[in-house]
Design a protein around this motif. Sequence first.
Motif, PDB file in Angstrom:
ATOM      1  N   ARG A  94       0.666  17.439  -2.138  1.00  0.00           N
ATOM      2  CA  ARG A  94       0.471  17.358  -3.589  1.00  0.00           C
ATOM      3  C   ARG A  94       0.337  15.906  -3.999  1.00  0.00           C
ATOM      4  N   HIS A  95      -0.193  15.682  -5.203  1.00  0.00           N
ATOM      5  CA  HIS A  95      -0.344  14.295  -5.654  1.00  0.00           C
ATOM      6  C   HIS A  95       0.969  13.770  -6.241  1.00  0.00           C
ATOM      7  N   PHE A  96       1.123  12.447  -6.216  1.00  0.00           N
ATOM      8  CA  PHE A  96       2.295  11.773  -6.763  1.00  0.00           C
ATOM      9  C   PHE A  96       1.836  10.729  -7.765  1.00  0.00           C
ATOM     10  N   GLY A  97       2.482  10.687  -8.925  1.00  0.00           N
ATOM     11  CA  GLY A  97       2.250   9.628  -9.896  1.00  0.00           C
ATOM     12  C   GLY A  97       3.075   8.417  -9.479  1.00  0.00           C
ATOM     13  N   VAL A  98       2.411   7.294  -9.212  1.00  0.00           N
ATOM     14  CA  VAL A  98       3.065   6.126  -8.639  1.00  0.00           C
ATOM     15  C   VAL A  98       2.968   4.937  -9.595  1.00  0.00           C
ATOM     16  N   HIS A  99       4.069   4.201  -9.702  1.00  0.00           N
ATOM     17  CA  HIS A  99       4.124   2.968 -10.485  1.00  0.00           C
ATOM     18  C   HIS A  99       4.693   1.867  -9.599  1.00  0.00           C
ATOM     19  N   LEU A 100       4.009   0.737  -9.531  1.00  0.00           N
ATOM     20  CA  LEU A 100       4.528  -0.453  -8.868  1.00  0.00           C
ATOM     21  C   LEU A 100       4.058  -1.641  -9.696  1.00  0.00           C
ATOM     22  N   GLU A 101       4.923  -2.065 -10.605  1.00  0.00           N
ATOM     23  CA  GLU A 101       4.557  -3.081 -11.581  1.00  0.00           C
ATOM     24  C   GLU A 101       5.467  -4.295 -11.440  1.00  0.00           C
ATOM     25  N   ASP A 102       5.217  -5.283 -12.289  1.00  0.00           N
ATOM     26  CA  ASP A 102       6.070  -6.472 -12.267  1.00  0.00           C
ATOM     27  C   ASP A 102       7.517  -6.064 -12.516  1.00  0.00           C
ATOM     28  N   GLY A 103       8.412  -6.709 -11.873  1.00  0.00           N
ATOM     29  CA  GLY A 103       9.824  -6.370 -11.946  1.00  0.00           C
ATOM     30  C   GLY A 103      10.265  -5.393 -10.865  1.00  0.00           C
ATOM     31  N   GLN A 104       9.323  -4.742 -10.196  1.00  0.00           N
ATOM     32  CA  GLN A 104       9.653  -3.822  -9.115  1.00  0.00           C
ATOM     33  C   GLN A 104       9.428  -4.464  -7.745  1.00  0.00           C
ATOM     34  N   ILE A 105       8.931  -5.702  -7.752  1.00  0.00           N
ATOM     35  CA  ILE A 105       8.683  -6.442  -6.520  1.00  0.00           C
ATOM     36  C   ILE A 105       9.460  -7.753  -6.618  1.00  0.00           C
ATOM     37  N   THR A 120       0.838  -1.197   0.000  1.00  0.00           N
ATOM     38  CA  THR A 120       0.000   0.000   0.000  1.00  0.00           C
ATOM     39  C   THR A 120       0.872   1.245   0.000  1.00  0.00           C
ATOM     40  N   VAL A 121       0.549   2.169  -0.885  1.00  0.00           N
ATOM     41  CA  VAL A 121       1.210   3.463  -0.974  1.00  0.00           C
ATOM     42  C   VAL A 121       0.209   4.496  -0.475  1.00  0.00           C
ATOM     43  N   GLU A 122       0.631   5.313   0.497  1.00  0.00           N
ATOM     44  CA  GLU A 122      -0.254   6.321   1.076  1.00  0.00           C
ATOM     45  C   GLU A 122       0.375   7.698   0.922  1.00  0.00           C
ATOM     46  N   ASN A 123      -0.452   8.681   0.599  1.00  0.00           N
ATOM     47  CA  ASN A 123       0.022  10.050   0.444  1.00  0.00           C
ATOM     48  C   ASN A 123      -0.525  10.895   1.582  1.00  0.00           C
ATOM     49  N   ARG A 124       0.376  11.334   2.454  1.00  0.00           N
ATOM     50  CA  ARG A 124       0.004  12.239   3.545  1.00  0.00           C
ATOM     51  C   ARG A 124       0.532  13.643   3.289  1.00  0.00           C
ATOM     52  N   GLY A 125       1.010  13.868   2.076  1.00  0.00           N
ATOM     53  CA  GLY A 125       1.581  15.165   1.728  1.00  0.00           C
ATOM     54  C   GLY A 125       0.538  16.127   1.199  1.00  0.00           C
ATOM     55  N   VAL A 132      -1.730   9.331  -6.837  1.00  0.00           N
ATOM     56  CA  VAL A 132      -2.199   9.200  -5.457  1.00  0.00           C
ATOM     57  C   VAL A 132      -2.290  10.604  -4.871  1.00  0.00           C
ATOM     58  N   TYR A 133      -3.514  11.072  -4.673  1.00  0.00           N
ATOM     59  CA  TYR A 133      -3.758  12.424  -4.170  1.00  0.00           C
ATOM     60  C   TYR A 133      -3.624  12.460  -2.651  1.00  0.00           C
ATOM     61  N   PRO A 134      -3.483  13.657  -2.081  1.00  0.00           N
ATOM     62  CA  PRO A 134      -3.363  13.778  -0.622  1.00  0.00           C
ATOM     63  C   PRO A 134      -4.498  13.045   0.103  1.00  0.00           C
ATOM     64  N   LEU A 135      -4.125  12.371   1.183  1.00  0.00           N
ATOM     65  CA  LEU A 135      -5.034  11.604   2.030  1.00  0.00           C
ATOM     66  C   LEU A 135      -5.701  10.447   1.285  1.00  0.00           C
ATOM     67  N   ARG A 136      -4.992   9.896   0.290  1.00  0.00           N
ATOM     68  CA  ARG A 136      -5.494   8.747  -0.474  1.00  0.00           C
ATOM     69  C   ARG A 136      -4.450   7.645  -0.489  1.00  0.00           C
ATOM     70  N   ARG A 137      -4.898   6.446  -0.846  1.00  0.00           N
ATOM     71  CA  ARG A 137      -4.018   5.281  -0.928  1.00  0.00           C
ATOM     72  C   ARG A 137      -4.235   4.546  -2.243  1.00  0.00           C
ATOM     73  N   ALA A 138      -3.225   3.770  -2.625  1.00  0.00           N
ATOM     74  CA  ALA A 138      -3.325   2.825  -3.736  1.00  0.00           C
ATOM     75  C   ALA A 138      -2.653   1.538  -3.267  1.00  0.00           C
ATOM     76  N   THR A 139      -3.263   0.392  -3.582  1.00  0.00           N
ATOM     77  CA  THR A 139      -2.758  -0.888  -3.100  1.00  0.00           C
ATOM     78  C   THR A 139      -2.562  -1.868  -4.239  1.00  0.00           C
ATOM     79  N   ALA A 140      -1.406  -2.522  -4.243  1.00  0.00           N
ATOM     80  CA  ALA A 140      -1.129  -3.630  -5.152  1.00  0.00           C
ATOM     81  C   ALA A 140      -1.333  -4.922  -4.364  1.00  0.00           C
TER      82      ALA A 140
END
Length: 185
Positions: free
Chosen positions: A57-68, A50-55, A94-102
Amino acid sequence: MHEPNVVGDWHEYDEHAGLRVRVHRLLAAEPPRGRDDAAEGLTYFTLRVTVENRGRRHFGVHLEDGQIDVRLGPDGEGAFIDWRNSQFIEGFDVYPLRRATAVLYAAGPESSLTQVDVQIQLRVEEEWTGRRLWAGGIGLPEDSVGSGAHHGTGRDGVALQASNFLKDQRTQQDLKDQKGQTEPT
């Protein structure tokens, strides 16, 4: 990366203020779309990143095969990763106060699942972050790792070593604090 994170711990990225990540929910589970033939005789498990943004501004996030990368047992053998059943984070803002989960499905010999090491390298805004490692095991509940209570077969794993180290550090600090209170000023 001197000490691994324990499965369930959050790791914050200094270079991306407010962004943090964790590996959690490591447990035995069958994949939703059926077993891959290449996993014949192996035991399936799942984990979440899980990637969480507590900042601010938003962040463009990539977590794909080969990164794990998932390693099992004391020899660190590679787990079978079931890419067909897994879900990744592919270019998500991932915008502020939001999460994305792989959600990752993998398999390995049952005897090796008491020690699972997961290394990820997140890509944020087209920049690679440093690799981070989480250690845990099937049969060692996340909530017991930090409390010193141990269950299942994970007694000799890296998670136990990390837990004992942290407990010893806390005990040493408590002793120093007590000693400081009893000495005259």
